[in-house]
Design a protein around this motif. Sequence first.
Motif, PDB file in Angstrom:
ATOM      1  N   SER A 152       0.842  -1.196   0.000  1.00  0.00           N
ATOM      2  CA  SER A 152       0.000   0.000   0.000  1.00  0.00           C
ATOM      3  C   SER A 152       0.874   1.241   0.000  1.00  0.00           C
ATOM      4  CB  SER A 152      -0.930   0.008   1.219  1.00  0.00           C
ATOM      5  OG  SER A 152      -1.775  -1.113   1.236  1.00  0.00           O
ATOM      6  N   PRO A 153       1.229   1.771  -1.158  1.00  0.00           N
ATOM      7  CA  PRO A 153       1.974   3.033  -1.186  1.00  0.00           C
ATOM      8  C   PRO A 153       1.091   4.189  -0.742  1.00  0.00           C
ATOM      9  CG  PRO A 153       1.413   2.335  -3.409  1.00  0.00           C
ATOM     10  CD  PRO A 153       1.003   1.220  -2.489  1.00  0.00           C
ATOM     11  N   PHE A 154       1.704   5.200  -0.118  1.00  0.00           N
ATOM     12  CA  PHE A 154       0.917   6.330   0.368  1.00  0.00           C
ATOM     13  C   PHE A 154       1.710   7.622   0.274  1.00  0.00           C
ATOM     14  CE2 PHE A 154       3.339   4.960   4.042  1.00  0.00           C
ATOM     15  CZ  PHE A 154       3.712   6.147   4.673  1.00  0.00           C
ATOM     16  N   ILE A 155       0.996   8.725   0.360  1.00  0.00           N
ATOM     17  CA  ILE A 155       1.595  10.054   0.397  1.00  0.00           C
ATOM     18  C   ILE A 155       0.660  10.960   1.182  1.00  0.00           C
ATOM     19  CG2 ILE A 155       0.552  10.793  -1.784  1.00  0.00           C
ATOM     20  CD1 ILE A 155       3.157  12.404  -2.291  1.00  0.00           C
ATOM     21  N   SER A 156       1.234  11.902   1.932  1.00  0.00           N
ATOM     22  CA  SER A 156       0.391  12.815   2.703  1.00  0.00           C
ATOM     23  C   SER A 156       1.105  14.141   2.897  1.00  0.00           C
ATOM     24  CB  SER A 156       0.038  12.221   4.073  1.00  0.00           C
ATOM     25  OG  SER A 156       1.209  12.073   4.868  1.00  0.00           O
ATOM     26  N   TYR A 157       0.301  15.174   3.152  1.00  0.00           N
ATOM     27  CA  TYR A 157       0.808  16.503   3.476  1.00  0.00           C
ATOM     28  C   TYR A 157      -0.030  17.036   4.626  1.00  0.00           C
ATOM     29  CZ  TYR A 157       1.949  21.455   3.210  1.00  0.00           C
ATOM     30  OH  TYR A 157       2.348  22.735   3.519  1.00  0.00           O
ATOM     31  N   ALA A 158       0.637  17.586   5.646  1.00  0.00           N
ATOM     32  CA  ALA A 158      -0.089  18.077   6.820  1.00  0.00           C
ATOM     33  C   ALA A 158       0.627  19.267   7.416  1.00  0.00           C
ATOM     34  CB  ALA A 158      -0.226  16.974   7.869  1.00  0.00           C
ATOM     35  N   THR A 159      -0.129  20.119   8.114  1.00  0.00           N
ATOM     36  CA  THR A 159       0.430  21.297   8.766  1.00  0.00           C
ATOM     37  C   THR A 159       0.161  21.221  10.267  1.00  0.00           C
ATOM     38  OG1 THR A 159      -1.579  22.634   8.522  1.00  0.00           O
ATOM     39  CG2 THR A 159       0.018  22.668   6.701  1.00  0.00           C
ATOM     40  N   SER A 160       0.936  22.005  11.025  1.00  0.00           N
ATOM     41  CA  SER A 160       0.778  22.015  12.484  1.00  0.00           C
ATOM     42  C   SER A 160       0.804  23.439  13.011  1.00  0.00           C
ATOM     43  CB  SER A 160       1.884  21.194  13.154  1.00  0.00           C
ATOM     44  OG  SER A 160       3.148  21.810  13.000  1.00  0.00           O
ATOM     45  N   PHE A 161       0.281  23.574  14.216  1.00  0.00           N
ATOM     46  CA  PHE A 161       0.152  24.858  14.899  1.00  0.00           C
ATOM     47  C   PHE A 161       0.528  24.648  16.349  1.00  0.00           C
ATOM     48  CE2 PHE A 161      -3.193  26.987  17.612  1.00  0.00           C
ATOM     49  CZ  PHE A 161      -2.568  28.224  17.689  1.00  0.00           C
ATOM     50  N   GLU A 162       1.520  25.398  16.843  1.00  0.00           N
ATOM     51  CA  GLU A 162       2.036  25.188  18.190  1.00  0.00           C
ATOM     52  C   GLU A 162       2.257  26.537  18.882  1.00  0.00           C
ATOM     53  OE1 GLU A 162       5.582  22.541  20.316  1.00  0.00           O
ATOM     54  OE2 GLU A 162       5.620  22.937  18.162  1.00  0.00           O
ATOM     55  N   PRO A 163       1.266  27.030  19.616  1.00  0.00           N
ATOM     56  CA  PRO A 163       1.437  28.294  20.334  1.00  0.00           C
ATOM     57  C   PRO A 163       2.369  28.123  21.520  1.00  0.00           C
ATOM     58  CG  PRO A 163      -0.644  27.325  20.905  1.00  0.00           C
ATOM     59  CD  PRO A 163      -0.055  26.443  19.844  1.00  0.00           C
ATOM     60  N   TYR A 164       2.937  29.222  21.971  1.00  0.00           N
ATOM     61  CA  TYR A 164       3.829  29.206  23.124  1.00  0.00           C
ATOM     62  C   TYR A 164       3.166  30.000  24.238  1.00  0.00           C
ATOM     63  CZ  TYR A 164       8.418  28.177  25.041  1.00  0.00           C
ATOM     64  OH  TYR A 164       9.436  27.643  25.782  1.00  0.00           O
ATOM     65  N   ALA A 165       2.814  29.319  25.326  1.00  0.00           N
ATOM     66  CA  ALA A 165       1.978  29.937  26.362  1.00  0.00           C
ATOM     67  C   ALA A 165       2.687  31.067  27.092  1.00  0.00           C
ATOM     68  CB  ALA A 165       1.523  28.878  27.354  1.00  0.00           C
ATOM     69  N   SER A 166       3.951  30.844  27.507  1.00  0.00           N
ATOM     70  CA  SER A 166       4.670  31.897  28.223  1.00  0.00           C
ATOM     71  C   SER A 166       5.271  32.883  27.232  1.00  0.00           C
ATOM     72  CB  SER A 166       5.773  31.287  29.099  1.00  0.00           C
ATOM     73  OG  SER A 166       6.691  30.559  28.316  1.00  0.00           O
ATOM     74  N   GLY A 167       5.689  34.043  27.724  1.00  0.00           N
ATOM     75  CA  GLY A 167       6.203  35.085  26.851  1.00  0.00           C
ATOM     76  C   GLY A 167       7.665  35.379  27.085  1.00  0.00           C
ATOM     77  N   LYS A 168       8.163  36.382  26.363  1.00  0.00           N
ATOM     78  CA  LYS A 168       9.544  36.816  26.514  1.00  0.00           C
ATOM     79  C   LYS A 168       9.689  37.644  27.787  1.00  0.00           C
ATOM     80  CE  LYS A 168      10.014  37.109  21.468  1.00  0.00           C
ATOM     81  NZ  LYS A 168      10.339  37.980  20.325  1.00  0.00           N
ATOM     82  N   SER A 169      10.942  37.824  28.201  1.00  0.00           N
ATOM     83  CA  SER A 169      11.191  38.556  29.443  1.00  0.00           C
ATOM     84  C   SER A 169      10.761  40.019  29.338  1.00  0.00           C
ATOM     85  CB  SER A 169      12.681  38.477  29.805  1.00  0.00           C
ATOM     86  OG  SER A 169      13.485  38.948  28.735  1.00  0.00           O
ATOM     87  N   ASP A 170      10.624  40.542  28.120  1.00  0.00           N
ATOM     88  CA  ASP A 170      10.170  41.923  27.961  1.00  0.00           C
ATOM     89  C   ASP A 170       8.659  42.044  27.888  1.00  0.00           C
ATOM     90  OD1 ASP A 170       9.589  40.896  25.485  1.00  0.00           O
ATOM     91  OD2 ASP A 170      10.931  42.202  24.358  1.00  0.00           O
ATOM     92  N   GLY A 171       7.946  40.918  28.067  1.00  0.00           N
ATOM     93  CA  GLY A 171       6.490  40.941  28.106  1.00  0.00           C
ATOM     94  C   GLY A 171       5.812  40.695  26.776  1.00  0.00           C
ATOM     95  N   THR A 172       6.554  40.625  25.690  1.00  0.00           N
ATOM     96  CA  THR A 172       5.947  40.351  24.392  1.00  0.00           C
ATOM     97  C   THR A 172       5.795  38.851  24.188  1.00  0.00           C
ATOM     98  OG1 THR A 172       8.109  40.358  23.300  1.00  0.00           O
ATOM     99  CG2 THR A 172       6.912  42.447  23.389  1.00  0.00           C
ATOM    100  N   PRO A 173       4.719  38.432  23.524  1.00  0.00           N
ATOM    101  CA  PRO A 173       4.515  36.997  23.321  1.00  0.00           C
ATOM    102  C   PRO A 173       5.374  36.462  22.177  1.00  0.00           C
ATOM    103  CG  PRO A 173       2.731  38.223  22.320  1.00  0.00           C
ATOM    104  CD  PRO A 173       3.590  39.236  23.017  1.00  0.00           C
ATOM    105  N   TYR A 174       5.629  35.168  22.206  1.00  0.00           N
ATOM    106  CA  TYR A 174       6.255  34.512  21.066  1.00  0.00           C
ATOM    107  C   TYR A 174       5.206  34.274  19.993  1.00  0.00           C
ATOM    108  CZ  TYR A 174      10.251  33.437  24.105  1.00  0.00           C
ATOM    109  OH  TYR A 174      11.331  33.511  24.948  1.00  0.00           O
TER     110      TYR A 174
END
Length: 711
Positions: free
Chosen positions: A483-505
């Motif tokens: 069974s040959p196969f092929i796939s394409y997929a995307t991901s999303f990974e937020p970062y909960a904590s922020g930088k030391s200057d208060g701005t989010p990643y």
Amino acid sequence: MRRFSQHNILQFTLFASVSGLTWASPATDEPKTYVLEEVNVLGKAYKNTATKSSLAPEETPQGISIIDGELLAERGVKSLNQALRYTPGVTTEQKGGSVTMYDTFNIRGFDVSQSYYDGLVLQYLQGWNLQPQIDPIALEQVEVYKGPTSVLYGSMPPGGMVNMIAKAPQQEQQTTATLATGSHNTREASIDSTGALGDSDASYRVIAMTRKKDGQVDYTEEERTVFAPSVDWSITDKTYVNINLYYQKDPAMGQNSSLPASGMIDHNPAGSTKPSTFAGDANWNHFEREFWMAGYKVRHDFNDNWSFLQTARYQDATLEQRNTYHIAAGFDASTGNLERYIYSTDEDSKGYSVDNQLSGAFKTGEIEHNTLVGVDYQQLKGQTVYSSYGSTSQFGNFNIYNPNNHMIDPSKLSTEGTWIDDVEVEQTGLYVQDQLHIDNWVLIAGGRFDDYHSSSKFYDAEANHQEFSYRVGALYEFDNGLSPFISYATSFEPYASGKSDGTPYKPELGEQIETGVKYLSDDETTSATVSYFNIIKSDAVVDNPDDPTPGNKLQIGEIQSQGLEIEGQLLVTPNWGLSASYTYIDMKITKDTDYDLQGTTPIYVPEHAATLWTNYTVDRGLLNGTRIGGGVRYTGEMQMDAVNSDRVPASTIVDASVGYDLAQLGRRFDGATVNLVVNNLFNQESYTCYDSANCWYGAERTVEVNAQYQF
């Protein structure tokens, strides 16, 4: 073309483990018949992790590895980390064998910070230490899904995910009691009982376990108690309910200290360390975790084609730790003196998650559809109180080559600073997926929209992200099993904590293209998967080589991981099974906007890795009833630090497992078995490193003997 039901999935899972099942073995030269016991152990609400459907692994156009509960027991697995040792594409036990309080692993080179239990996330207090850790005593199987899974589960690294399937209640009455002892003064007792509740359509399962042992490192202990009851109830022919509880208390969780590479990996005439060397202090080493989870599953079949499934869970967890840490600047390699910093954390979190799935099957012309529409939601609120107590130099010099692990006097410590972090995470996802069967084709497509919010008081940062992720895949089933196969997929990974200057990643985004071929023989005695993958992760957050504090992480441009995975299982004879795997990964930082890391390979990523496991069951002669198993796992060289200044040596570890059915000694022993498990048979030293100042020894040789009685 094959069509697989939920029962067929179980059959394939049991075969794929080649873990010593008893196969039919005629004494004559007549043609052999291969027999699989027909037992459904996964419960009515079980669905394939990769697709949230009944699509079998060999029909799914993406890499999947499954480890069943029998194999977990034969290998003496005590954690998810250990369960993944023989899984291709996974680098596990990133903090060695002495740090067992976390499950630290990556898939295809990308760290996985959150695992799943029965399809719902085990919520993690991001940036800190608190996350539930499910004990394998409660697991029916472990599923490892390779590549992005955001389309069904939301925030997720692009390498893949792990979902642990809980043991489900069964109608047939059965109780298994186990006693175990072994290395490090191990003492363990457990019971697993299941059966019908009277003459009703309800069934129960109760799992309880207690374990206590000394840690690999001096002056440390590990202790755990687990209680996990659940009930299944078929209210009607069309409505099924499962109610489950999981409680775990870890009064002692070992230690979380690292060691310098000098005197460990690198020779140093000034002295050396060993796997039992403790860089912490016995008077200031405390890790205690307690958590409980309560959940339910409700499935209702509207008719033969359409059904609704809701899965929900509430989680309450606490953790207390007292510990020390060190940095590279605090180590003098010429003398062995190590400056350590004293701290404590008190952490707690509460959260809940729910997943709603509406699935249906229908046809449009000659096309068979299996459609899924879902909405999931999770919320987590937690707090950490971090306190600093200065350096251990206030009690004198600490030498790592001749450690005094009783230096700290807690009564003389004074707090130099206290910081409080309130963390909140909320995420809502809407997803849709369609599986299509067209003759010998299996096609799959899906999309998801996520609305994510998080905040951190410690970093004074908030994150608000809305992202769309999707995947498409195709697989063609030839009549010869290929069974040959092929796939394409995307991901999303937020970062909960922020930088030391208060701005989010920014959220980290990933994409993968994977192609390969799967094989399953007609008699299901041979299976194999060969996969090529290419993953690109953009806006990746990595540790800063000059400043390891969480708020000073770097958000670089791009990381690429490409490679090859080969995995196969073969039943050589009805009594002899083999499984083997090989992984090649070429991983590089291809773009760097903040630091000169372009062209480097991240840590914990071996270029080559390979495993082999075999089991042979003796069914005649003096050794009748004996199972003999063993394996070897090879992990290639890894980078020692982010700038690739040195390498961690490769390792080859051999494991062994022998079981004996005591019923061969007489009918009075029916249901009794004894097992011997030896991990790292030749006591081979192995290592992992975050940088040259923070390395860990791998697990040393352990021996366990357990006796089991089933009635």
